[in-house]
Design a protein around this motif. Structure first.
Motif, PDB file in Angstrom:
ATOM      1  N   ASN A  48       0.748  -1.299   0.045  1.00 55.76           N
ATOM      2  CA  ASN A  48      -0.037  -0.087  -0.079  1.00 55.76           C
ATOM      3  C   ASN A  48       0.935   1.208   0.006  1.00 55.76           C
ATOM      4  O   ASN A  48       1.569   1.357   0.967  1.00 55.76           O
TER       5      ASN A  48
ATOM      6  N   ARG B 125      -2.642  -2.726  -3.799  1.00 55.14           N
ATOM      7  CA  ARG B 125      -4.179  -3.273  -3.818  1.00 55.14           C
ATOM      8  C   ARG B 125      -5.043  -2.355  -4.807  1.00 55.14           C
ATOM      9  O   ARG B 125      -5.819  -2.962  -5.588  1.00 55.14           O
ATOM     10  N   SER B 126      -4.765  -0.932  -4.856  1.00 55.09           N
ATOM     11  CA  SER B 126      -5.420  -0.123  -5.869  1.00 55.09           C
ATOM     12  C   SER B 126      -5.289  -0.481  -7.241  1.00 55.09           C
ATOM     13  O   SER B 126      -6.191  -0.423  -8.145  1.00 55.09           O
TER      14      SER B 126
ATOM     15  N   THR C 152      -9.208  -4.313  -8.732  1.00 54.80           N
ATOM     16  CA  THR C 152      -9.984  -3.201  -9.298  1.00 54.80           C
ATOM     17  C   THR C 152     -11.249  -3.762  -9.709  1.00 54.80           C
ATOM     18  O   THR C 152     -12.144  -2.838 -10.269  1.00 54.80           O
TER      19      THR C 152
ATOM     20  N   ASP D 113     -13.766   3.941  -6.698  1.00 56.88           N
ATOM     21  CA  ASP D 113     -12.518   3.235  -6.665  1.00 56.88           C
ATOM     22  C   ASP D 113     -11.931   2.897  -7.921  1.00 56.88           C
ATOM     23  O   ASP D 113     -10.755   3.046  -8.105  1.00 56.88           O
TER      24      ASP D 113
ATOM     25  N   ASN E  26      -9.898   6.186  -8.661  1.00 54.09           N
ATOM     26  CA  ASN E  26      -8.972   6.130  -7.946  1.00 54.09           C
ATOM     27  C   ASN E  26      -7.836   5.481  -8.520  1.00 54.09           C
ATOM     28  O   ASN E  26      -6.715   5.792  -8.560  1.00 54.09           O
ATOM     29  N   THR E  27      -8.112   4.205  -9.102  1.00 51.84           N
ATOM     30  CA  THR E  27      -7.136   3.545  -9.643  1.00 51.84           C
ATOM     31  C   THR E  27      -6.553   4.211 -11.169  1.00 51.84           C
ATOM     32  O   THR E  27      -5.350   4.352 -11.315  1.00 51.84           O
TER      33      THR E  27
ATOM     34  N   ASN F  87      -3.922   6.775  -9.903  1.00 59.15           N
ATOM     35  CA  ASN F  87      -2.677   6.046  -9.582  1.00 59.15           C
ATOM     36  C   ASN F  87      -2.065   5.555 -10.877  1.00 59.15           C
ATOM     37  O   ASN F  87      -0.838   5.742 -11.063  1.00 59.15           O
TER      38      ASN F  87
ATOM     39  N   LEU G   7     -11.516  -5.562  -4.226  1.00 60.51           N
ATOM     40  CA  LEU G   7     -11.466  -5.128  -2.657  1.00 60.51           C
ATOM     41  C   LEU G   7     -12.419  -5.784  -1.908  1.00 60.51           C
ATOM     42  O   LEU G   7     -12.173  -6.087  -0.597  1.00 60.51           O
TER      43      LEU G   7
END
Length: 449
Positions: free
Chosen positions: A5, A47-48, A52, A99, A102-103, A106, A272
């Protein structure tokens, strides 16, 4: 899988210290700032970037059965009953949308910065960039299947798609929704551009490879009903070394190979919510599709004595995989053959798979009387084999546009009470932009719900 993480200073520092150069030179304690190639590579294991898959893509399918309280407005109930919004709470992280974006954020951190690193080789930097492009493309594709209309080449240039976010500056205004055509063109370009720099093998199955990219393109072109390109990329994906798991070799789902190590997994994508799809109820229309002697039903589902006709999915050993598999590629290839009227070849592929899924003494090969019968049987086998693997909503949308989806009903098994329906061609095949997204983006174009 090595899961690390990483909290990125970019998410907060740009917003908090924008315009204050002296603050940007400070490296706060406990925060990992991606600077080296190895930092960006570690991001790909986080994890991100690996977990997914959004559970909403299971809740809305005709495979899933549950009994929700009529007053429940939790995201699983909203998705299950095809209500306009999956989540109606403006204070909560938007289901699926939050989510996945968010991925995407990143992934953009990697895409926008990794080539400027000075350590590692140019090839390693290019490979890291390519992996991020594939992951971002997959996230956009899953979002598209939830929040936009099914692809129609006649209307795709005008149908609203997704905001294509490329910036990592959280103060930037969210871009407007691109069209479905532009969204898909961007997704396809990202994946095809990545292929040249991707490795043939990687550290683990969560990390993209050339074969993973081929399989993702196969899936996307199938959704778009571009069958020539579907066939091309399916065949390329199937050139990867692999083998099939013979269910006759196992006594229970816990003795199966760990998902991460399964020879059938092409590209691993987790969720997740690690509990899905274990213990998810099955619609009778799905459980009744399995024939006597089918080990998929005998090993991967269960029922209670008091309700012997109501089955639940148990799954196999290890974290569930919602990425691509070789059996998905074989079934896609069989569908392409059936659509091309190559009936015997299509049935041969289906039967080769079924040999690994039936008790030896119960196996009988399938035959087809013509093109339409072959296609029907291939699609039924696809539904049996890929149940709760994450592709059904995509299949439902493309098949509905083709006129192949019947009326789907949500009724209570014990009473027969009808709770909701999904009609052919319904607007319910598209979910509304989440409430929280609307709150912060009041000018965003909404879907017709």
């Amino acid at each position: 899988m090595r899961s690390i993480n990483i909290v990125f200073i970019l998410l907060l520092a740009i917003a908090a210290f924008s315009g204050c150069d002296k603050f940007l030179e400070v490296k706060p304690k406990g925060i990992v700032i991606p600077e080296k190639l190895s930092d960006y590579q570690l991001m790909l294991n986080s994890r991100s970037m690996t977990l997914t898959f959004p559970p909403a893509l299971l809740y809305c399918t005709d495979d899933y059965y549950e009994e929700f309280d009529d007053l429940s407005t939790v995201p699983p109930a909203n998705a299950y009953y095809w209500r306009p919004g999956i989540d109606q709470n403006e204070k909560e992280n938007p289901a699926a949308w939050g989510d996945l974006y968010n991925t995407i954020y990143n992934a953009n951190v990697i895409i926008n910065n990794v080539m400027a690193t000075t350590d590692g080789t140019p090839a390693a930097r290019a490979s890291t960039l390519a992996e991020a492009l594939v992951i971002r493309a997959d996230c956009y594709f899953m979002l598209l299947t939830l929040f936009a209309k099914a692809y129609n080449p006649a209307t795709a240039a005008n149908d609203p798609g997704l905001p294509l976010v490329r910036s990592t500056n959280v103060t930037d205004k969210t871009p407007p929704r691109s069209s479905v055509q532009t969204t898909l063109d961007t997704i396809l370009t990202n994946v095809t551009d990545a292929i040249a720099s991707l490795p043939l093998t990687n550290l683990n199955k969560y990390r993209p490879t050339k074969y993973a990219a081929y399989s993702l393109l196969s899936r996307i072109y199938l959704y778009m009903q571009d069958y020539e390109k579907t066939k091309k990329y399916t065949d390329l994906a199937l050139t990867a070394p692999h083998s099939m798991v013979n269910y006759n070799d196992y006594e229970d789902p816990y003795s199966f190979p760990e998902t991460d190590l399964s020879p059938e997994v092409l590209w691993q994508r987790g969720s997740l919510d690690y509990t899905i799809p274990s213990m998810m109820g099955m619609q009778h229309a799905l459980s009744d599709l399995y024939e006597p002697g089918d080990l998929r039903k005998l090993l991967l589902t269960y029922a209670f004595d008091d309700f012997p006709d109501d089955y639940y999915f148990s799954g196999t050993n290890g974290y569930a995989n919602f990425g691509t598999t070789f059996q998905e590629m074989y079934l896609t290839k069989a569908e392409m053959l059936a659509r091309d009227n190559q009936i015997e070849a299509a049935m041969n592929i289906v039967n080769e798979l079924r040999k690994y899924r039936f008790k030896t003494d119960a196996y009988t090969p399938l035959t087809a009387t013509g093109k339409e019968d072959a296609l029907t049987k291939v699609l039924q086998e696809r539904r049996r084999e890929l149940a709760f693997r994450g592709q059904r909503w995509m299949d439902m949308k493309r098949l509905d546009r083709e006129g192949r989806m019947p009326l789907v009903e949500r009724s209570v098994h014990s009473t027969g009470a009808l709770k909701a329906t999904l009609e052919p061609g319904s607007k319910k095949y598209v979910f509304q932009i989440p409430a929280r997204v609307q709150q912060f983006n009041p000018d965003m174009q909404l879907n017709d719900r």
